[in-house]
Design a protein around this motif. Sequence first.
Motif, PDB file in Angstrom:
ATOM      1  N   ALA A 289       1.891  40.687  31.381  1.00  0.00           N
ATOM      2  CA  ALA A 289       2.454  39.399  30.948  1.00  0.00           C
ATOM      3  C   ALA A 289       1.675  38.198  31.458  1.00  0.00           C
ATOM      4  CB  ALA A 289       3.916  39.289  31.371  1.00  0.00           C
ATOM      5  N   VAL A 290       0.381  38.367  31.755  1.00  0.00           N
ATOM      6  CA  VAL A 290      -0.461  37.246  32.170  1.00  0.00           C
ATOM      7  C   VAL A 290      -1.625  37.116  31.198  1.00  0.00           C
ATOM      8  CG1 VAL A 290      -1.972  36.305  33.953  1.00  0.00           C
ATOM      9  CG2 VAL A 290       0.162  37.450  34.605  1.00  0.00           C
ATOM     10  N   GLU A 291      -1.719  35.973  30.521  1.00  0.00           N
ATOM     11  CA  GLU A 291      -2.857  35.672  29.666  1.00  0.00           C
ATOM     12  C   GLU A 291      -3.819  34.788  30.441  1.00  0.00           C
ATOM     13  OE1 GLU A 291      -3.956  33.443  25.404  1.00  0.00           O
ATOM     14  OE2 GLU A 291      -1.878  33.478  26.153  1.00  0.00           O
ATOM     15  N   VAL A 292      -5.080  35.176  30.507  1.00  0.00           N
ATOM     16  CA  VAL A 292      -6.087  34.448  31.280  1.00  0.00           C
ATOM     17  C   VAL A 292      -7.054  33.762  30.321  1.00  0.00           C
ATOM     18  CG1 VAL A 292      -7.924  34.624  32.997  1.00  0.00           C
ATOM     19  CG2 VAL A 292      -5.906  36.096  33.174  1.00  0.00           C
ATOM     20  N   ALA A 305       3.431  35.232  29.896  1.00  0.00           N
ATOM     21  CA  ALA A 305       3.832  35.672  28.557  1.00  0.00           C
ATOM     22  C   ALA A 305       5.023  36.622  28.580  1.00  0.00           C
ATOM     23  CB  ALA A 305       2.649  36.344  27.863  1.00  0.00           C
ATOM     24  N   ALA A 306       5.736  36.685  29.689  1.00  0.00           N
ATOM     25  CA  ALA A 306       6.900  37.572  29.778  1.00  0.00           C
ATOM     26  C   ALA A 306       8.098  36.928  29.100  1.00  0.00           C
ATOM     27  CB  ALA A 306       7.219  37.875  31.234  1.00  0.00           C
ATOM     28  N   ALA A 307       8.877  37.734  28.397  1.00  0.00           N
ATOM     29  CA  ALA A 307      10.039  37.208  27.672  1.00  0.00           C
ATOM     30  C   ALA A 307      11.108  36.676  28.624  1.00  0.00           C
ATOM     31  CB  ALA A 307      10.618  38.290  26.773  1.00  0.00           C
ATOM     32  N   GLN A 361       7.786  40.167  38.909  1.00  0.00           N
ATOM     33  CA  GLN A 361       8.783  41.228  38.804  1.00  0.00           C
ATOM     34  C   GLN A 361      10.132  40.633  38.450  1.00  0.00           C
ATOM     35  OE1 GLN A 361       8.724  43.481  42.447  1.00  0.00           O
ATOM     36  NE2 GLN A 361       6.554  44.016  42.251  1.00  0.00           N
ATOM     37  N   SER A 362      10.811  41.261  37.507  1.00  0.00           N
ATOM     38  CA  SER A 362      12.116  40.756  37.047  1.00  0.00           C
ATOM     39  C   SER A 362      13.189  40.971  38.109  1.00  0.00           C
ATOM     40  CB  SER A 362      12.515  41.466  35.759  1.00  0.00           C
ATOM     41  OG  SER A 362      11.563  41.243  34.753  1.00  0.00           O
TER      42      SER A 362
END
Length: 362
Positions: A289-292, A305-307, A361-362
């Motif tokens: 969930a990480v866009e670089v 990018a995590a929901a 972490q959720s």
Amino acid sequence: MSLIENIIRADVRALSAYHVQDAAGFVKLDAMENPYTLPPELQQKLGERLAKVALNRYPVPSYAELKTAICAKLGVPAGFDIVLGNGSDELISIVSVACAKPGAKVLAPVPGFVMYAMSAQLAGLEFVGVPLRADLTLDLPAMLAAINTHKPAITYLAYPNNPTGNLFDAAAMVEILHAVGDSGVVIVDEAYQPFAGTSFMPRLAEFPNLVVMRTVSKLGLAGIRLGYMAAAPELLAEFDKVRPPYNINVLTQATAEFVLEHSDVLDAQAAAICAERSRLATALAAMPAVEVFTSAANFILIRIAAADLSATSVFERLLAHKVLVKNVGKMHPLLDNCLRITVSTPAENALFEAALASSLQS
């Protein structure tokens, strides 16, 4: 009406003061600073040099020795001079004031450095922002259309761009220089040039309307507040008329002259930061969930990018881990859920990586 209402411009009253978060006790990765200091032996020699500075005297306003050292060590082409500023912020203000004819406009891609718009406003100029593409690259057709419509007196192109970190296409920048022509100046802001490996400085002779602006802050001298800009002599002479006569203090002058005598140390530090940038970008891209985003600066832009997570929530979790980064998500819609991270030492980068992994972490 109150005293403040009577004397202070309405647009100034509506502004918020520039806020710098207290970083005491934190791993500080929010301000694109060089994390390395001078070696101890150079620190001692610098102290001896500064002890001899005549603090009771004004600086020599021509700053001839310092300007000669900068031109020789930092790649200013032969035949071109520089104007010095108290950081690049003052240079931006100098250009704004010098070009503030009635109805004049300033144009720049957005998101970009906030001081372009701020200095324009304070000088009474209209600022026109042209959004980047969704991938944060330069939208050349939109830029050319805006230049045709607004005929800007000043156009800024940060190279690399802050806060996105990317280099705009050089051929597109040349098209912009030609499109602006003699109706305005194009400022190529190279604050992060030591990490970019490319520059428009060698091309000054090609474009009479080109100004190349830099700072020594990112080189490791942020504390002395020194910027410089180069341009055609006749253009630079007009900007120099606006510069305060003693704008660079004697301690800044002596420090810069000393460090430039040892520029190999700064070059080695920049190389180390570039190596860490590559390693850190790879490590971040491997996280879920990480866009670089690709960076040519000394910082990296990422998108969460995590929901079930936002950049703001991750930012707050990083604060709990005593790691301070920059939450840029509210600067522009194109930066939604984005954080900007300064590339630091391997040890501090490792602390950040661990804190980010925990924060995701959720």
